[in-house]
Scaffold this active site. Structure first.
Site, PDB file in Angstrom:
ATOM      1  N   ASP C 140     -22.111  52.768 -11.208  1.00 25.82           N
ATOM      2  CA  ASP C 140     -22.446  53.592 -12.775  1.00 25.82           C
ATOM      3  C   ASP C 140     -23.186  55.120 -12.462  1.00 25.82           C
ATOM      4  OD1 ASP C 140     -22.102  50.798 -12.988  1.00 25.82           O
ATOM      5  OD2 ASP C 140     -23.682  50.512 -14.588  1.00 25.82           O
ATOM      6  N   LYS C 203     -19.848  54.285 -20.433  1.00 25.83           N
ATOM      7  CA  LYS C 203     -20.960  53.539 -20.638  1.00 25.83           C
ATOM      8  C   LYS C 203     -21.846  54.534 -21.545  1.00 25.83           C
ATOM      9  CE  LYS C 203     -24.871  51.893 -17.902  1.00 25.83           C
ATOM     10  NZ  LYS C 203     -25.377  51.437 -16.519  1.00 25.83           N
ATOM     11  N   LYS C 239     -19.154  49.698 -21.808  1.00 22.14           N
ATOM     12  CA  LYS C 239     -20.554  49.116 -21.702  1.00 22.14           C
ATOM     13  C   LYS C 239     -21.602  49.935 -22.020  1.00 22.14           C
ATOM     14  CE  LYS C 239     -23.948  48.297 -17.861  1.00 22.14           C
ATOM     15  NZ  LYS C 239     -24.192  48.369 -16.460  1.00 22.14           N
TER      16      LYS C 239
END
Lengths: 487, 293, 303
Positions: C140, C203, C239
């Protein structure tokens, strides 16, 4: 990883039924006329049935008013006008209207459920749009009652007298509010007729009006078909006619009042253009198109039934539109997840199907979403047609159903001339991110309401009404007062 | 020997030009036993042509800035002021006394000035910003209605026409006016005033002729948006109202009472020939206080 | 650069109308998700959670507890699916990997000078390698918001593409930190940059900045994913992270995904929640659905 680029909406996680309960609903088997504050048997003794279009079951029987009953109602309204309502201090008049607003709010859920049962509209809409807006209209106009001198500079205004009001079947309670609230606030008394297929919420409103303690005869509520409406229009002691409905009937009414002193407000049909430019927020535009044409099954006079997409983005917009249509749920109006409810009546379904057939016969290409439909009741899938032109019937005529006709355009002047190329002029939609283009388009549209980067928004403070054959007079806002006053 | 006077030929006014009626017909209105002249007996085709001219002038007139429309209307008044004596003479010729004629001309000029001043103000009086509950900017403002048929009053040759035309013009509309049948002279001279001011051709079209022939077409024409009827003939009113239904023309009835009175002057006369348009647009909600999006 | 070859001009990305997005979200929120649909949705949500601990105070003990929680969400109902992944700092990746051996639970690691991303590209690549070498299945990363605000879109793009390359087989989630972007138009622009530069997932947030994930922001990002899918046929995951702490809200996110992208995205391969306390609320709701009795937090383990 590359798949065929098609989004799948039809299998997988499906919503469980979420029906709004009908337990708390108070419906009588039979409704009489509400005249002079009393529930009154019709002089003909005749009753007609109102049917739930989602299951074809009879909901109640409604008294049919004839000329005699209308005369009685008008007399009651006149008496109430002369003896009570026109003499009452304006602030006190306003308080009764406030009471009505509050009582609707208190019974909001009951109103919403009955509206959906009687008319077929999704509970999501009756709950979130029709009922709160109806209460809002009473609340808004209540406050005007004692402030009218501020609305018309340099003028002392006077009420007209008895207002005869005829409302359509697509937004029964809301249209009643649009009619009754300004009429009362300006000091008039009312005889109002419901549509044949959707009388119930008007009689629930009669209960509210009764409970409000407003003097008898100030609001009289009747039902019936065209003849009943004609009796109101032709009654010599009616000072004002307010009508919402088709352009055809509007013209009949307007002819009927020729040579009289009756003032009219006509809110009639439409065939609105909804225009998407290539620089629009496309996803929101698609959502606006959905709201524009599939709101209330397309039974909306201001429905955005003609979509114009700039050619450079037409494929993309159509694809987005079709994918969004796939996620629409058609079915039980009382289910909280229903997006598109039942078509209001068998007759209207016939009309819509006739137009769909015409579209296909004229060579247009049809797309419908793939959802399943209930066995009983009157249903129509959300539908769009491409490969149509200005000369197609489905582009020219008001269908009053969930049927969208899509055309493309190249330039601004082309789309302006096509958008205005209709006898109607109720509403229009414009989608572009460019401010100067918006103001050009909104001023060029020959229409009474123009939604820019939004569609089908309504508010008690916002005037509503048409240009050209979409009628005249405004309902809502400050401008909604004038049609009920001598100035 | 006295000089031989040049007599005036009265023609009609369409699209900024002064044609004779296409029909070639004329009529001779009289005052007492005095003939007023050979006046064009306009036909329905003249009316049709006038509507075409009026429609095509819509953009030119309504497209001007309100301030500019105001100045053009002021200019009409200026030119009328300069030609006062001609109008006084004509009014006298049609039967008025000198003092009454002067009064009528003065009132006509003042009425033009009055409505000239409204051009860039009435929309402020009749507009509203509507405080809707959702996140939208919402306003209602008047727009011109379009092409208006005007049936000018029969009993007032100049002031009646000016009183009818001025508010219609101030609202940004174009019009086709039918002059008083019995007293048509000032109407055509007024057309010359219009033509000498900066009014775009076709904005005001003036016909002479007979109501009995033209009223029906003025009321039924599908490309006319509104109708101003000045008078009180119930049968005519009925006719206008019924025919207007065909395309839902907005009909306004005006008597010719108290034409000289300032009570006739008010912006509600302009409001009769505008359409109210309500416009919505979203308002993004990102505040400086950082409430986020 | 990047695994996707179609480049767009990021100065002119799709326009967004915030109020229109709000209307759409209001409609999503009015969906009534009950009974069977609710249970099914809750189970999907459990299986989409990236159980996360990202604190300065993280210890091996804390990471161990988190992994246990991931493996044994709720002892009394072993039928339930596990979460999708645990998400930790790079230095805990190898430990987490070991704890989760023999499970299907993935290990995700934040990287690239998380959370601010204020460092050189070199450091960020090294940070990424640290995570990948430790065995991270997923990385991430954060984008360089400063560079983004400076209009240096190519820099942002190139950085993402470089990190993607450094990820090797690990899937890359690109954190836009939407709470620092300031408008939905910029969210859309950042989404497009990330997607075209090679993100496997986009995300919303680090969880360190408020607002974190919101439904409107997620809606805009899902629309960017959809447009990319229309354009290329390739799927990109989504996400939302931070601020999704109850089951009801999580269900609304799921509904938004379903109605925007269809059922193809309704698995943890394409949709994740970054959350720490969501799992227990979902568990409580599942128990309520199963037993018909309202639950207490005392009966659900806090790790």
């Amino acid at each position: 990883m590359a798949k065929s680029p098609k989004l799948e909406f039809d299998v997988g996680w499906d919503l469980s039924p979420a029906p709004e309960s009908t337990d708390h609903i108070n419906l009588k088997g039979q409704y009489d006329l509400f005249i002079n504050g009393k529930w009154t048997k019709p002089s003909s003794g005749k009753y007609f049935k109102t049917v739930n279009p989602a299951n074809e079951k009879v909901l109640a029987e409604i008294a049919e008013a004839n000329e005699k009953d209308i005369d009685k109602a008008v007399q009651a309204a006149r008496k109430a006008y002369v003896e009570v309502w026109s003499k009452m201090p304006a602030a006190e008049r306003g308080k009764y209207i406030y009471r009505i607003a509050r009582l609707i709010q208190e019974r909001a859920r009951e109103f919403a459920v009955i509206e959906s049962m009687d008319g077929g509209k999704a509970i999501r809409e009756s709950r979130d749009v029709d009922v709160p807006l109806a209460a809002g209209h009473f609340f808004y106009y209540a406050g005007w009652a004692d402030k009218l001198e501020y609305a018309f500079p340099n003028r002392r205004v006077h009420s007209l007298g008895v207002a005869g009001q005829i409302i359509p079947w697509n937004f029964p309670l809301l249209m009643a509010a649009w009619k009754i609230a300004p009429a009362l606030a300006t000091g008039n008394t009312v005889v109002i007729k419901s549509a044949e297929t959707t009388p119930l919420t008007l009689y629930k409103l009669a209960e509210v009006i009764e409970a409000s303690g407003i003097p008898p005869g100030v609001v009289n509520i009747v039902s019936g078909a065209g003849e009943t409406g004609a009796a109101i229009v032709n009654h010599p002691d009616v000072d004002k006619i307010a009508f919402t409905g088709s352009t055809g009937v509007g013209k009949i009414i307007q002819r009927a009042v020729v040579g009289t002193n009756k003032k009219t407000t006509l809110e009639l049909g439409g065939k609105a253009a909804n225009i998407i430019f290539e620089d629009a927020p496309l996803d929101q535009a698609v959502e606006g198109v959905i709201n524009g044409i599939y709101f209330n099954q397309g039974h909306v006079c201001c429905a955005g039934s003609r979509l114009f997409i700039q050619e450079s983005v037409s494929d993309l917009v159509l694809r987005k539109l079709k994918d969004r249509m796939e996620s629409l749920i058609v079915g039980d109006p009382l289910d909280k997840n229903t997006d598109i409810g039942a078509i209001n009546s068998k007759e209207q379904l016939g009309t819509i199907n006739h137009f769909i057939k015409t579209g296909k016969d004229e060579g247009a290409e049809m797309y419908q979403n793939s959802c399943s439909l209930p066995d009983k009741g009157y249903w129509c899938r959300p539908t769009l047609f491409t490969n149509v032109s200005q000369s197609s019937k489905i582009v020219q005529e008001e269908i009053f159903g969930p049927v969208l006709a899509v055309q493309t355009f190249r330039t601004i002047d082309e789309v302006i001339s096509k958008a205005n190329n209709t006898p109607y002029g109720l509403s229009a939609g414009v989608w572009t991110d460019k401010g100067s283009k918006i103001f050009n388009l909104t001023s060029q549209m020959k229409a009474g309401i123009v939604w820019a980067n939004t569609y089908n928004k309504f508010d008690p403070t916002s005037p509503f009404g048409g240009y050209k054959e979409s009628g005249f007079g405004r309902e809502g806002g400050l401008h909604g007062l004038k049609p009920y006053l001598k100035i | 020997m006295d000089r031989v006077e040049i007599l005036k030929t009265y023609k009609i006014y369409i699209g900024g030009a002064f044609p004779r009626t296409e029909s070639g017909r004329y009529y001779v209105p009289v005052h007492g036993n005095k003939q007023l002249g050979n006046i064009c007996l306009s036909s329905r085709k003249d009316f049709r042509n006038a509507v075409v001219a009026a429609r095509s002038a819509c953009g030119k007139w309504s497209g001007k800035s309100a301030a500019n429309r105001s100045q053009v209307m002021y200019r009409i008044a200026e030119i009328l002021e300069g030609r006062k004596s001609q109008f006084v003479q004509e009014l006298q010729f049609q039967g008025s006394t000198k003092s009454k004629a002067e009064q009528e001309v003065h009132a006509s000029i003042d009425r033009l000035i009055y409505y000239a001043g409204w051009c860039d103000k009435f929309s402020q009086v009749f507009s509203s910003v509507n405080p809707v509950a959702s996140a939208h900017f919402n306003f209602t403002a008047p727009e011109p209605m379009g092409v208006i048929s005007i049936c000018a009053p029969e009993d007032s040759g100049l002031l009646g026409l000016v009183d009818a035309v001025a508010p219609v013009l101030a609202g940004g509309n174009t019009c086709v006016a039918l002059a008083s049948e019995g007293m048509p002279l000032c109407a055509i001279t007024f057309a010359e005033v219009l033509n000498a001011s900066d009014v775009p051709g076709g904005t005001v079209n003036i016909l002479t002729g007979k109501r009995t022939e033209l009223l029906e077409h003025m009321a039924s024409h599908m490309d006319v948006n509104g109708f101003l009827y000045c008078g009180s003939d119930e049968e005519e009113i009925r006719k206008v109202q019924s025919l207007a239904v065909e395309n839902l023309k907005r009909v306004s009835i005006s008597t010719s009472e108290k034409l000289l009175s300032s009570e006739r002057q008010n912006p509600y006369c302009i409001e009769d020939f505008v359409e109210m348009k309500t416009t919505w647009h979203p308002i993004e909600i990102i505040s400086g206080s950082g409430s986020g999006y | 650069m990047g695994n996707k070859n179609k480049f767009s001009d990021f100065r002119v990305t799709a326009r967004i109308d915030q109020v229109g997005i709000g209307d759409r979200i209001a409609r999503i929120r009015s969906r009534s998700i009950k009974k069977e649909a609710k249970l099914q949705g809750l189970k999907m949500i459990l299986n989409m959670i990236d159980l996360t601990t990202l604190e300065g105070a993280d210890t091996t003990g804390k990471v161990q507890q988190l992994c246990n929680k991931a493996k044994f969400l709720h002892a009394s109902n072993p039928e339930l699916p596990t979460v999708a992944a645990v998400c930790v700092y790079p230095n805990f990746v190898s430990q987490a990997k070991k704890e989760l051996e023999k499970t299907r639970i993935k290990v995700a690691s934040v990287a690239t000078a998380f959370p601010a991303g204020q460092s050189s590209m070199e450091v960020k690549i090294k940070d990424t390698k640290l995570a990948v070498d430790g065995g991270a299945d997923e990385v991430d990363m954060v984008i360089s918001r400063g560079r983004f605000h400076q209009g240096e879109y190519s820099y942002v793009y190139d950085e993402i593409a470089a990190v993607k390359e450094a990820c090797g087989k690990a899937r890359l989630k690109v954190i836009l930190e939407t709470g620092e972007l300031g408008s939905l138009d910029k969210v859309r622009r950042a989404s497009d940059i990330a997607i075209y530069a090679g993100a496997d997932f986009i995300k919303t947030s680090t969880g360190k900045i408020k607002p974190a994930a919101t439904l409107p922001v997620t809606c805009v990002m899902l629309e960017a994913i959809r447009d990319y899918f229309y354009e290329t046929g390739s799927m990109v995951g989504m996400k939302p992270a931070g601020g999704i702490s109850n089951a009801k809200l999580a269900l609304q996110y799921l509904m938004l995904v379903k109605e925007t992208l269809g059922n193809g995205w309704l698995s943890n391969e394409w949709f994740r929640y970054g959350a720490s306390s969501l799992a227990n609320d979902v568990l409580m709701q599942i128990e309520k659905q199963r037993t018909g009795i309202y639950q207490s937090k005392d009966y659900f383990s806090k790790d």
